[in-house]
Design an enzyme around this catalytic site. Structure first.
Site, PDB file in Angstrom:
ATOM      1  N   GLU A   1       8.334  12.935 -15.576  1.00 22.77           N
ATOM      2  CA  GLU A   1       7.688  12.792 -14.332  1.00 22.77           C
ATOM      3  C   GLU A   1       8.319  11.533 -13.664  1.00 22.77           C
ATOM      4  O   GLU A   1       6.888  11.068 -14.170  1.00 22.77           O
ATOM      5  CB  GLU A   1       6.013  13.357 -14.629  1.00 22.77           C
ATOM      6  CG  GLU A   1       5.584  14.865 -14.699  1.00 22.77           C
ATOM      7  CD  GLU A   1       5.061  14.983 -14.552  1.00 22.77           C
ATOM      8  OE1 GLU A   1       3.967  14.567 -14.478  1.00 22.77           O
ATOM      9  OE2 GLU A   1       4.341  16.731 -14.827  1.00 22.77           O
TER      10      GLU A   1
ATOM     11  N   GLU B   1       7.777  22.205 -18.155  1.00 23.59           N
ATOM     12  CA  GLU B   1       6.357  21.631 -18.932  1.00 23.59           C
ATOM     13  C   GLU B   1       5.425  23.031 -17.919  1.00 23.59           C
ATOM     14  O   GLU B   1       5.666  22.883 -16.859  1.00 23.59           O
ATOM     15  CB  GLU B   1       5.850  20.707 -18.678  1.00 23.59           C
ATOM     16  CG  GLU B   1       4.257  19.745 -18.784  1.00 23.59           C
ATOM     17  CD  GLU B   1       4.228  18.623 -18.865  1.00 23.59           C
ATOM     18  OE1 GLU B   1       4.877  17.833 -19.034  1.00 23.59           O
ATOM     19  OE2 GLU B   1       2.581  18.598 -18.423  1.00 23.59           O
TER      20      GLU B   1
HETATM   21  C1  GAL Z   1       1.486  16.537 -16.967  1.00 23.38           C
HETATM   22  C2  GAL Z   1       2.453  15.170 -17.983  1.00 23.38           C
HETATM   23  C3  GAL Z   1       1.906  15.575 -19.140  1.00 23.38           C
HETATM   24  C4  GAL Z   1       0.256  16.126 -19.739  1.00 23.38           C
HETATM   25  C5  GAL Z   1       0.021  16.698 -18.390  1.00 23.38           C
HETATM   26  C6  GAL Z   1      -1.848  17.404 -18.259  1.00 23.38           C
HETATM   27  O1  GAL Z   1       1.835  16.061 -15.890  1.00 23.38           O
HETATM   28  O2  GAL Z   1       3.867  15.671 -18.057  1.00 23.38           O
HETATM   29  O3  GAL Z   1       2.034  14.536 -19.712  1.00 23.38           O
HETATM   30  O4  GAL Z   1      -0.556  14.559 -18.803  1.00 23.38           O
HETATM   31  O5  GAL Z   1       0.371  16.408 -17.099  1.00 23.38           O
HETATM   32  O6  GAL Z   1      -1.962  18.915 -17.467  1.00 23.38           O
END
Ligand code: GAL
Length: 965
Positions: A447, A522
């Site tokens: 990100e 993710e």
């Molecule tokens: C994402 C990030 C993670 C964590 C997650 C929580 O944006 O990559 O590290 O922060 O959100 O939802």
């Protein structure tokens, strides 16, 4: 040049050559040169985990003001204060690695929420190292597997390394700085954990292993064996190539012609290939040799069959083995297809993945290897086949386990930056990890706001090229949370596009990039507190039904995320945020919440309801069924309780106290809900396939807790001082059933061959001391972690007690195993007086207290023991200074000369403290006058008449300040 100057130069020359050759006593003749032929062959990789001294907080030095001090400060080996070779660390805490100091401290509501409200700060570590003169000529490398976060490493007062990432190793050649024999070497590390690289808990300090690697002068460089198999070009045949490339390094004093021998062994230990190659390695040069193997019909590595091949590399000189190193690799094909997702060995594999941070209850980031093994085992039981180590490379031992246990991995770089310092971090990761068959993707970032721009594209292009030049067998990815649809963006620079969240864009992406492979990198980010089934905003507790209201706005529920992934063949798979809770990011809460609630499991690895949802979705080879919640609802008799049943069968039937309540077709994505009027007793769920019962489970109303129970994770512990084991702590009712909501405060006592290294209970709002003697059960559970001691081979006994409950005792056998070879800790109650000024020699007794002007750095010479008097002169005067350790202030100290040849007078701060009356070489011990602070020491040595030639007189061995015995 006046005569004394020439003599003085001779003294210095002799002192310099002699300093490279330890002579504890005067008599040994000086050898001008140490031939490489005498250097020990072979490699030793020794653990440096034991025996560190630690100081929390910075160690400030008074500003340097004088000329002499400024001059000295600028010289090699003269780092001041705690960075220096000599420093009074006698009141520092002694500890063994791995160590995370942040997890030891209290929480602070003013500290950073992302770091779990844990102050981090600055800390120092020191350790002493004694090096056997027989090891002279070998190559010495310090290896710190990771230190959080900015680490400056000093050896004997020289800065030897700066590492500005808490996630990669420092491999440091310390050979040139070493002293051999009695004079101890000092390793000193300043760790600045104010620096942050993440938005999660990062711990602080030397939280991974440390090693000392001794090698022959010509040796295999660290991470210097490349052994990544490739299938034959057609992808159909059974012959594979294994192009092995070995990088050698020569730290010796002569060029060497060596033979590199590489032998490959199959999983059964049978030799399947051996090749030899010649190499010439110049002095202080590298050389690379290539050995192209062909391996016919290898046993393939897969998730189910983790066949590993061993590649053993030896370096031979004149037929004698100089170095040997082994690694494991595996034969498997991987392919990401833009339409159909991921294939392992040609077979489709949907990635059932989790993202995980390095963080565990009780220990923070300092996770013992065996606790990692426990964590990975929990993921296996959950049905996970893929892990994304977010957002950094894990410890090397973890990747070894991944290969052995059968997971595929996204290995992720921490810092997104193609500038040289940061590129080194990325290259380190690829070089260290590329032989692991488990790794299927290199991720260059997570990100990044520039992901949708030309800048992001150009940065990734460079980083992807750097990866490819080290390993072109895996695709490069980046975890993007947008930016896919701009004209030029990171999706144009990677092989596989990873999407964090963005479910509504999955189809749009596939349409825009029909030929680009795609995976969720993710997803999910749903909140759940273990054991909680009713959201209580005042307590920051979130129910476990996986409702839409309990997922992050940018994320999805566990079920929605998986359904979106599972139903789209072009999505290679998913990586749930997260497998386990971790400290920091207590989203959507803040203080008093200190850890996250995203986990499928809590910080201890105890399952939340999401665990059973994913098990039902992911596990296909056996029937599973689970009921949530528990069945202890006293006071709610007759009221509807919302039940969630998770099963991977065709039909589910529910019974309460033997009475059928209903039946439903099992929903593999949504799971099944029932509303059941509460009546105490036994609630059963039965799973059917083809009309036949295949699995059954029950929850029962329990009584009040009456006793504690301790459940070990394994049968026994290894007595190597490293093995650690999580122990589950529960409370039982009179019938021996675990009481789901029990919350007594339990006191632990660990005796015998081990100790507690921490505990947790999965309550994200708990502020209990993770290292203390007590821990409250949270929703019926807590976890204590015990570790064996290095030197005790008796069983570990754990006692758990709580007011009003029957105590539990557990005795865990400790089995004898060979300890990981280690470097013995060298205690340093001594101060070495290392660097001396040497007055111009003369034939008349010099004034021992004569002044050296602070601006004059040349009239007097410089030396380090042994320091021989100038040939032909009668008197030599030596001067140095030292600060005795605090424990010697009361007159309990000695000034110890390992050897003086000639008569001598020793003066401290202008006063005579002792004399040596004989000319013969002998040690000399004198009382150190009581008091504190810096002392000036002057020594006059008088040569025996007629004996004033080379080595006729002098300070011939170490000078130390030490306690009286
Ligand atoms: C994402 C990030 C993670 C964590 C997650 C929580 O944006 O990559 O590290 O922060 O959100 O939802």
């Amino acid at each position: 040049m006046p005569c004394w100057r020439r003599l003085c130069a001779a003294v210095l020359l002799l002192a310099a050559t002699a300093a490279a050759h330890t002579a504890a006593h005067a008599a040994a003749p000086i050898k001008p040169h140490i031939a490489d032929a005498t250097v020990k062959a072979g490699r030793e990789r020794l653990s440096l985990d034991r025996g560190w001294l630690f100081h929390l907080g910075d160690v400030r030095q008074a500003p340097i003001v004088g000329h002499e001090e400024s001059y000295s400060n600028a010289k090699a080996g003269n780092a001041p204060g705690a960075a220096g070779a000599e420093f009074d660390d006698s009141d520092w805490r002694r500890l063994d690695l791995p160590h995370d100091w942040a997890v030891e401290g209290p929480f602070d509501p003013k500290a950073n929420i992302s770091q779990g409200y844990r102050p981090r700060g600055i800390g120092w570590y020191r350790r002493y190292l004694q090096v056997d003169p027989a090891d002279r000529g070998r190559h010495f490398e310090l290896q710190f597997d990771a230190i959080a976060t900015h680490a400056t490493v000093y050896v004997n007062g020289n800065v030897v390394n700066r590492n500005w990432s808490g996630y990669n190793a420092s491999n440091i050649d310390i050979t040139p700085y070493l002293t051999y024999g009695d004079a101890l070497n000092t390793i000193s590390i300043r760790v600045d954990a104010e620096a942050m690289e993440g938005w999660w808990y990062e711990g602080a300090g030397m939280y991974r292993h440390a090693w000392l690697v001794k090698r022959a002068p010509v040796h295999v460089a660290t991470d210097g064996v490349y052994a990544v198999p490739r299938p034959d070009k057609s992808g159909k045949g059974k012959e594979w190539s294994l192009p092995v490339e070995v990088t050698l390094n020569n730290s010796g004093k002569k060029a060497s012609d060596v033979t590199v021998e590489v032998t490959v062994f199959d999983p059964a230990g049978k030799q399947v290939g051996r090749q030899l190659a010649k190499a010439s390695v110049g002095v202080l040069k590298d050389a690379t040799v290539k050995l192209p193997f062909r391996i016919n019909d290898p046993a393939l590595w897969s998730i189910a069959r983790t066949n590993l091949y061993k590649v053993v590399t030896r370096v031979l000189e004149n037929g004698k083995a100089q170095d040997e190193v082994a690694l494991h690799t595996g034969f498997r094909t991987i392919r990401f297809d833009a339409q159909q997702g991921f294939f392992l060995n040609g077979e489709h594999l949907k990635l059932q993945g989790v993202c995980i941070h390095q963080d565990h209850a009780g220990v923070g980031v300092a996770i013992p290897d065996s606790v990692w093994e426990y964590r990975l085992r929990r993921l296996k039981e959950l049905g996970v086949n893929a892990i994304r180590f977010s957002h950094n490379a894990p410890a090397a031992e973890v990747l070894d386990m991944v290969d052995r246990m059968g997971f595929v991995v996204m290995d992720e770089n921490r810092n997104f930056n193609p500038s040289p310092d940061y590129m080194k971090q990325l290259e380190w990761m690829v070089r260290r990890d590329r032989h692991h068959p488990g790794i299927i993707l290199w991720s260059v970032f997570n990100e990044e706001p520039v992901q949708g721009s030309e800048v992001g594209y150009e940065m990734v292009r460079r980083m992807a090229a750097a990866v490819k030049s080290l390993d072109d067998t895996r695709p490069v990815t980046a975890a993007m949370n947008g930016g896919f649809f701009s004209d030029l963006n990171v999706a144009h620079a990677v092989d596989v596009v990873g999407a964090n969240y963005q479910v509504p864009d999955y189809d749009r992406f596939h349409k825009a990039y029909p030929t680009v492979p795609f995976t969720s990198s993710e997803d999910t980010s749903a909140f759940m507190t273990r054991g909680v089934f009713k959201t209580d905003k005042d307590k920051n507790q979130i129910a476990s039904y996986d409702d839409l209201a309990d997922a992050a706005q940018w994320g999805n529920t566990h079920r929605d995320a998986w359904e979106a992934i599972a139903k789209r063949p072009f999505v290679a798979g998913g990586f749930v945020w997260t497998g386990f809770d971790y400290r920091g990011e207590p989203t959507p809460n803040e203080w008093p919440s200190v850890s996250s609630v995203f986990g499928i499991m809590d910080l201890n690895g105890f399952p939340k309801n999401a665990y059973y949802i994913h098990q039902a979705q992911w596990i296909k080879d056996r029937p599973l069924i689970h009921i949530a919640p528990h069945w202890n609802w006293a006071g709610s008799e007759g009221k509807d309780i919302r039940l969630m049943v998770m099963a991977n069968v065709e039909r589910i039937e529910l019974r309460l106290n033997g009475k059928q309540l209903g039946e439903q077709k099992a929903d593999p994505f949504r799971m099944n809900y029932f509303n059941v009027a509460y009546a105490p007793g036994k609630l059963e769920a039965i799973g059917y396939n083809g009309g036949k019962e295949v699995v059954r489970t029950a929850v029962e109303t329990t009584g009040e807790p009456v006793a504690l129970e301790l459940i070990p994770d394994r049968q026994d512990l290894a007595g190597d001082g490293r093995d650690a084991m999580p122990i589950t702590v529960r409370a039982l009712d009179a019938q021996g059933r675990a009481v789901p909501l029990a919350d007594p405060v339990v006191t632990f006592k660990v005796t015998g061959g081990g100790r507690s290294i921490g505990h947790g209970n999965g309550d994200p709002t708990s502020h209990e001391d993770e290292k203390g003697a007590t821990r409250r059960l949270f929703n019926g559970l807590a976890q204590l972690i015990v570790q064996t001691s290095f030197d005790a081979m008796q069983p570990v006994t754990v006692e758990a007690s709580a007011p009003g409950l029957k105590a539990a005792t557990l005795t865990i056998p400790v089995k004898a195993v060979a300890a990981v070879p280690f470097v013995a800790s060298a205690d340093a109650p001594l101060t070495f007086v290392r660097t001396w000024r040497v007055a111009p020699p003369g034939d008349t007794r010099p004034n021992p207290n004569q002044k050296i002007d602070s601006f004059d750095m040349n009239t007097w010479g410089w030396g380090q023991p042994p320091m021989w008097g100038a040939a032909g002169s009668k008197f030599n005067l030596y001067r140095s200074s030292f600060t005795p350790r605090k424990n010697l202030a009361d007159g309990n100290g000695l000034i110890r000369f390992a050897g003086i040849k000639g008569r001598a007078e020793v003066w401290i701060n202008g006063k005579l403290v002792g004399k040596k009356d004989s000319f013969a070489a002998a040690p000399l011990d004198l009382e150190l006058p009581a008091g504190t602070g810096k002392r000036e020491i002057s020594v006059i040595v008088e040569a025996e008449p007629g004996q004033g030639g080379a080595q006729g007189s002098g300070i011939t061995g170490n000078v130390t300040i030490e306690p009286k015995k």
